[in-house]
Design a protein around this motif. Structure first.
Motif, PDB file in Angstrom:
ATOM      1  N   HIS A 180      20.925  63.893  63.369  1.00 34.12           N
ATOM      2  CA  HIS A 180      21.867  64.814  61.510  1.00 34.12           C
ATOM      3  C   HIS A 180      22.824  65.250  61.990  1.00 34.12           C
ATOM      4  N   TYR A 185      25.678  64.571  57.519  1.00 34.52           N
ATOM      5  CA  TYR A 185      24.721  64.670  57.239  1.00 34.52           C
ATOM      6  C   TYR A 185      24.832  64.470  55.761  1.00 34.52           C
ATOM      7  N   THR A 187      22.173  62.801  52.222  1.00 32.34           N
ATOM      8  CA  THR A 187      21.596  62.531  51.130  1.00 32.34           C
ATOM      9  C   THR A 187      21.927  62.885  50.181  1.00 32.34           C
ATOM     10  N   ASP A 188      21.449  61.257  48.980  1.00 32.68           N
ATOM     11  CA  ASP A 188      21.816  61.101  47.617  1.00 32.68           C
ATOM     12  C   ASP A 188      23.337  61.910  46.973  1.00 32.68           C
TER      13      ASP A 188
END
Length: 213
Positions: A180, A185, A187-188
């Motif tokens: 990561h 990196y 998410t969503d």
């Protein structure tokens, strides 16, 4: 986020702060006062202060050890044969000075076999994102580094630390990397980790801890 890559150890990666680390009752967390050094200390008392120190080793199930990062490489180690854990903060200065190897040497001085040591490389800035000066890359090359240098202006801290440890006896099969990148990196649609390169001056830190269970 809790990880149990090997029996006998638990790793926690928190992109928030110290208070987000949940430990069982009776377990304390020791963290060094980081200063981009190559100093590694053995924890005798979790309440002790560790100035100018960037790595800690614990032999007690009652003391977890951890480090704070915001692009630098957290290196977490487990020596199952002597029941010890280590947490290391490796930025470019610590990596150049081989702080991970210093932690490994201390474990081996206490009886660990390098070939049995497990290594968990937490989130850090990746080799595609970590642009540095050509002079710094040349310094790494002059110090004997080769793998972990994707180009004349980039470094990969995870690979650099992994290669140093393998050169000193750690087996590749015992190295786990959480791939990561702290800079990009998501998410969503939201970045997950604090990154100095993304937001200079940021005070938030990624907390990476390891403890015996």
């Amino acid at each position: 986020m809790i990880y149990r890559p090997w029996p006998g150890v638990e790793i926690c990666i928190s992109p928030m702060n110290d208070s987000a680390i949940e430990l069982p009752e009776g377990v304390a967390l020791a963290m060094p006062c980081q200063a981009h050094t190559t100093r590694v200390a053995v924890v005798a008392d979790a309440g002790e202060s560790f100035p100018d120190t960037d790595g800690l080793i614990s032999f007690s199930e009652k003391t977890a050890v951890g480090v704070r990062t915001a692009d630098c490489q957290p290196v977490l180690m487990y020596a199952p044969d002597i029941r010890a854990v280590a947490a290391v903060h490796a930025g470019h200065r610590g990596t150049l000075g081989r702080i991970s190897v210093r932690a490994l040497e201390l474990l081996c001085e206490r009886g660990a076999r390098a070939g049995d040591v497990r290594v968990f490389l937490g989130p850090s800035i990746c080799g595609s994102c970590y642009e540095v000066s050509a002079e710094l890359v040349a310094t790494f090359r002059a110090a004997g580094f080769s793998a972990g240098i994707p180009s004349e202006r980039r470094l990969d801290l995870a690979v650099l630390n992994a290669e140093s440890l393998k050169e000193h006896g750690v087996r590749e099969a015992n190295i786990v990397r959480l791939k990561h990148c702290t800079l990009h990196y998501e998410t969503d649609g939201h970045t997950v980790y604090p990154s100095w390169r993304r937001q200079k001056g940021i005070e938030d830190r990624l907390i990476s801890t390891i403890r015996l269970v």
